[in-house]
Write a protein that holds these residues in place. Structure first.
Motif, PDB file in Angstrom:
ATOM      1  N   GLY A   1      49.238  -1.652 102.268  1.00 57.94           N
ATOM      2  CA  GLY A   1      48.021  -0.948 102.622  1.00 57.94           C
ATOM      3  C   GLY A   1      46.826  -1.881 102.542  1.00 57.94           C
ATOM      4  O   GLY A   1      46.970  -3.105 102.561  1.00 57.94           O
ATOM      5  N   GLN A   2      45.666  -1.309 102.442  1.00 54.14           N
ATOM      6  CA  GLN A   2      44.435  -2.092 102.372  1.00 54.14           C
ATOM      7  C   GLN A   2      43.846  -1.948 100.975  1.00 54.14           C
ATOM      8  O   GLN A   2      43.450  -0.873 100.573  1.00 54.14           O
ATOM      9  N   GLY A   3      43.840  -3.026 100.246  1.00 54.42           N
ATOM     10  CA  GLY A   3      43.355  -2.995  98.875  1.00 54.42           C
ATOM     11  C   GLY A   3      44.499  -2.906  97.894  1.00 54.42           C
ATOM     12  O   GLY A   3      45.623  -2.549  98.230  1.00 54.42           O
ATOM     13  N   SER A   4      44.207  -3.241  96.653  1.00 49.89           N
ATOM     14  CA  SER A   4      45.241  -3.257  95.620  1.00 49.89           C
ATOM     15  C   SER A   4      45.602  -1.845  95.194  1.00 49.89           C
ATOM     16  O   SER A   4      44.849  -0.897  95.409  1.00 49.89           O
ATOM     17  N   GLY A   5      46.761  -1.737  94.585  1.00 51.31           N
ATOM     18  CA  GLY A   5      47.241  -0.445  94.115  1.00 51.31           C
ATOM     19  C   GLY A   5      48.737  -0.500  93.875  1.00 51.31           C
ATOM     20  O   GLY A   5      49.381  -1.510  94.158  1.00 51.31           O
ATOM     21  N   PRO A   6      49.307   0.571  93.372  1.00 47.89           N
ATOM     22  CA  PRO A   6      50.734   0.581  93.074  1.00 47.89           C
ATOM     23  C   PRO A   6      51.579   0.768  94.327  1.00 47.89           C
ATOM     24  O   PRO A   6      51.067   0.842  95.444  1.00 47.89           O
TER      25      PRO A   6
ATOM     26  N   LEU B   1      52.472   4.605 109.310  1.00 43.60           N
ATOM     27  CA  LEU B   1      51.877   3.856 108.207  1.00 43.60           C
ATOM     28  C   LEU B   1      51.641   2.390 108.571  1.00 43.60           C
ATOM     29  O   LEU B   1      50.640   1.794 108.170  1.00 43.60           O
ATOM     30  N   ALA B   2      52.579   1.811 109.340  1.00 43.74           N
ATOM     31  CA  ALA B   2      52.418   0.415 109.754  1.00 43.74           C
ATOM     32  C   ALA B   2      51.265   0.262 110.750  1.00 43.74           C
ATOM     33  O   ALA B   2      50.607  -0.781 110.794  1.00 43.74           O
ATOM     34  N   GLU B   3      51.030   1.292 111.570  1.00 44.39           N
ATOM     35  CA  GLU B   3      49.938   1.250 112.545  1.00 44.39           C
ATOM     36  C   GLU B   3      48.579   1.446 111.888  1.00 44.39           C
ATOM     37  O   GLU B   3      47.610   0.765 112.222  1.00 44.39           O
ATOM     38  N   THR B   4      48.481   2.390 110.963  1.00 42.41           N
ATOM     39  CA  THR B   4      47.177   2.828 110.464  1.00 42.41           C
ATOM     40  C   THR B   4      46.771   2.174 109.154  1.00 42.41           C
ATOM     41  O   THR B   4      45.598   1.830 108.967  1.00 42.41           O
TER      42      THR B   4
ATOM     43  N   LEU C   1      51.543  11.921 102.118  1.00 42.40           N
ATOM     44  CA  LEU C   1      51.854  11.686 100.717  1.00 42.40           C
ATOM     45  C   LEU C   1      51.342  10.316 100.281  1.00 42.40           C
ATOM     46  O   LEU C   1      50.696  10.172  99.237  1.00 42.40           O
ATOM     47  N   VAL C   2      51.610   9.315 101.109  1.00 40.40           N
ATOM     48  CA  VAL C   2      51.160   7.955 100.796  1.00 40.40           C
ATOM     49  C   VAL C   2      49.639   7.877 100.819  1.00 40.40           C
ATOM     50  O   VAL C   2      49.007   7.323  99.903  1.00 40.40           O
ATOM     51  N   GLU C   3      49.028   8.434 101.864  1.00 37.12           N
ATOM     52  CA  GLU C   3      47.573   8.329 102.007  1.00 37.12           C
ATOM     53  C   GLU C   3      46.826   9.051 100.890  1.00 37.12           C
ATOM     54  O   GLU C   3      45.775   8.588 100.432  1.00 37.12           O
ATOM     55  N   LEU C   4      47.346  10.201 100.461  1.00 36.80           N
ATOM     56  CA  LEU C   4      46.665  10.956  99.415  1.00 36.80           C
ATOM     57  C   LEU C   4      46.989  10.429  98.016  1.00 36.80           C
ATOM     58  O   LEU C   4      46.163  10.536  97.102  1.00 36.80           O
ATOM     59  N   ALA C   5      48.170   9.863  97.848  1.00 44.11           N
ATOM     60  CA  ALA C   5      48.534   9.299  96.550  1.00 44.11           C
ATOM     61  C   ALA C   5      47.751   8.028  96.264  1.00 44.11           C
ATOM     62  O   ALA C   5      47.374   7.765  95.109  1.00 44.11           O
ATOM     63  N   GLN C   6      47.495   7.247  97.333  1.00 49.41           N
ATOM     64  CA  GLN C   6      46.867   5.936  97.168  1.00 49.41           C
ATOM     65  C   GLN C   6      45.739   5.777  98.191  1.00 49.41           C
ATOM     66  O   GLN C   6      45.875   5.055  99.186  1.00 49.41           O
ATOM     67  N   PRO C   7      44.625   6.466  97.962  1.00 50.88           N
ATOM     68  CA  PRO C   7      43.534   6.449  98.952  1.00 50.88           C
ATOM     69  C   PRO C   7      43.020   5.037  99.212  1.00 50.88           C
ATOM     70  O   PRO C   7      42.904   4.222  98.294  1.00 50.88           O
TER      71      PRO C   7
ATOM     72  N   LYS D   1      46.123   3.340 106.256  1.00 56.32           N
ATOM     73  CA  LYS D   1      44.985   4.000 105.611  1.00 56.32           C
ATOM     74  C   LYS D   1      45.341   4.385 104.173  1.00 56.32           C
ATOM     75  O   LYS D   1      45.258   5.554 103.780  1.00 56.32           O
ATOM     76  N   PHE D   2      45.758   3.387 103.430  1.00 60.50           N
ATOM     77  CA  PHE D   2      46.099   3.610 102.031  1.00 60.50           C
ATOM     78  C   PHE D   2      45.964   2.291 101.287  1.00 60.50           C
ATOM     79  O   PHE D   2      45.884   1.221 101.897  1.00 60.50           O
ATOM     80  N   SER D   3      45.932   2.348  99.978  1.00 57.06           N
ATOM     81  CA  SER D   3      45.905   1.135  99.161  1.00 57.06           C
ATOM     82  C   SER D   3      47.286   0.884  98.577  1.00 57.06           C
ATOM     83  O   SER D   3      48.178   1.740  98.639  1.00 57.06           O
ATOM     84  N   GLY D   4      47.474  -0.298  98.023  1.00 56.71           N
ATOM     85  CA  GLY D   4      48.774  -0.617  97.445  1.00 56.71           C
ATOM     86  C   GLY D   4      49.840  -0.798  98.499  1.00 56.71           C
ATOM     87  O   GLY D   4      49.577  -1.311  99.594  1.00 56.71           O
ATOM     88  N   ARG D   5      51.060  -0.315  98.201  1.00 53.77           N
ATOM     89  CA  ARG D   5      52.172  -0.509  99.121  1.00 53.77           C
ATOM     90  C   ARG D   5      53.015   0.755  99.215  1.00 53.77           C
ATOM     91  O   ARG D   5      53.066   1.562  98.290  1.00 53.77           O
TER      92      ARG D   5
END
Length: 392
Positions: free
Chosen positions: A65-70, A118-121, A379-385, A123-127
């Motif tokens: 994703g964009q930015g650090s995170g779990p 997810l690969a296109e957008t 789930l990914v986007e809301l778990a790791q904004p 819009k989440f942090s971490g991986r």
């Protein structure tokens, strides 16, 4: 239903993927062609990493994703069942004696649909770690993947999975905190007597009568040895013996399954089976050997992660279509091993009326694939904004 618009755009492609997979079912750990198809699609989508050969044919794909995170894990199973298909579909199995009778072709498709989005957008942090697993039906592929270190290797913090649910209305999502599916144990009993002519039973030691006595006695475990308010199922599913109407055979074979949620209950059942087999063998003058095997553990949802997953589900399908406190089921699921390793949740997605899973006429409903993919994506986007990570 708030299916993600971008995922809805390629719903027809997802149907094509699923029906392609449906024609090439593979059993157990031998998901070679299925894994190759998954890898081909993941490369097309531009995921960041693809790791193959885990649990023989398992695949883990990483999307940054964009930015650090779990790292959040999403799992789909890939294997089929040794059943001759009877759907009559134009895309029916081309493999004699094997078919996708549990919808794993659909589960794989849902996760591929989420992977593309997810690969296109991003819009989440971490991986996001996308886990494509073999051998759910037989072999415990989830446990093998855990044993081979995927949770630590990919630093997965929590993990989720979803299964289709025949005869639950299309688009409804159900789950529950705590145990949602049972542990499964298997037992087999080999009874040895002395065969002979059926007209001279006095010269024989009849294993058939002994086997019948053992099976009847097994029925008392649930009714007389177990608390009536706890969940326990014991089913004898096979008795094999004899070859002709005028021969008393030498031996008989008994096989069955035990479903429960509590290790103490498993201990009780195993102990009672041993006592019954020994006692009945002595009573009938035969010898009998019991083999008791503890297979998949209970599937236990983490309460916090289940509440979060239900929140996501309500966004995708609407609050009126989500039940986050359903009764637990006596079926079993090897995703249990992943939930033992990390907190997470297992959910069911309704696919409408039709034959149940493991029936030769079962077919996955392609209408629900974009719903499942949207659930995984959100789930990914809301778990790791994105750029504002906060642990949920």
């Amino acid at each position: 239903m708030a299916v993600v618009n971008r995922i809805a755009d390629y719903a027809a492609e997802m149907t094509a993927w699923r029906r392609h997979l449906h024609q090439m079912p593979e059993l157990g750990f031998g998901c070679v062609k299925t894994a190759a198809f998954v890898v081909e699609k993941l490369k097309e989508f531009g995921v960041d990493e693809i790791h193959e050969g885990i649990a023989q044919t398992g695949v883990v794909a990483i999307i940054n994703g964009q930015g650090s995170g779990p790292t959040i894990g999403l799992r789909a199973d890939m294997d089929a069942l040794p059943i001759k298909e009877a759907t009559g579909a134009e895309y029916a199995s081309k493999v004699e004696g094997a078919m996708h009778a549990c919808g794993h072709d659909g589960h794989t498709t849902m996760l591929l649909g989420a992977a593309r989005y997810l690969a296109e957008t991003r819009k989440f942090s971490g991986r996001a770690a996308l886990i494509f697993q073999p051998a759910e039906e037989d072999g415990g592929g989830a446990g093998v993947m855990v044993d081979e270190g995927i949770m630590d290797r990919f630093d997965i913090a929590r993990v989720f999975a979803m299964h289709n649910a025949p005869n639950l209305p299309v688009g409804e999502i159900v789950t529950t905190p705590g145990p949602i599916m049972a542990a499964v144990d298997t037992f087999s009993i080999n009874v040895k007597g002395k065969g002979g002519h059926a007209a001279q039973p006095h010269s024989c030691v009849d294993p058939v009568v002994a086997a019948c006595g053992i099976v009847q006695a097994i029925q008392t475990i649930v009714s007389r040895n177990h608390h009536a308010l706890d969940d326990l199922v014991i089913s004898v599913t096979q008795i094999h013996t004899g070859s002709a109407e005028n021969i008393i055979p030498d031996s008989a074979y008994i096989n069955g399954t035990v479903r429960s949620f509590d290790p103490a209950v498993q201990d009780m059942v195993e102990g009672r089976l041993k006592a019954i087999v020994e006692g009945q063998a002595m009573a009938y003058g035969v010898t009998a050997d019991l083999t008791y095997f503890r297979d998949y553990p209970p599937t236990v949802n983490d309460a916090q992660q289940t509440a979060f997953a239900a929140q996501v589900a309500r966004e995708v399908v609407g609050a009126d279509k989500v039940d986050a406190n359903v009764d637990r089921e006596m079926g079993a699921e090897d995703f249990a091993y992943m939930l033992q390793a990390r907190p997470g949740a297992y959910l069911f997605l309704g696919q409408g009326e039709g034959p149940v899973c493991h029936h030769p006429a079962f077919d996955f409903n392609d209408e629900i694939a974009p719903i499942g993919a949207s659930f995984f994506a959100r789930l990914v986007e809301l778990a790791q904004p994105q750029n504002d990570f906060e642990e949920v």
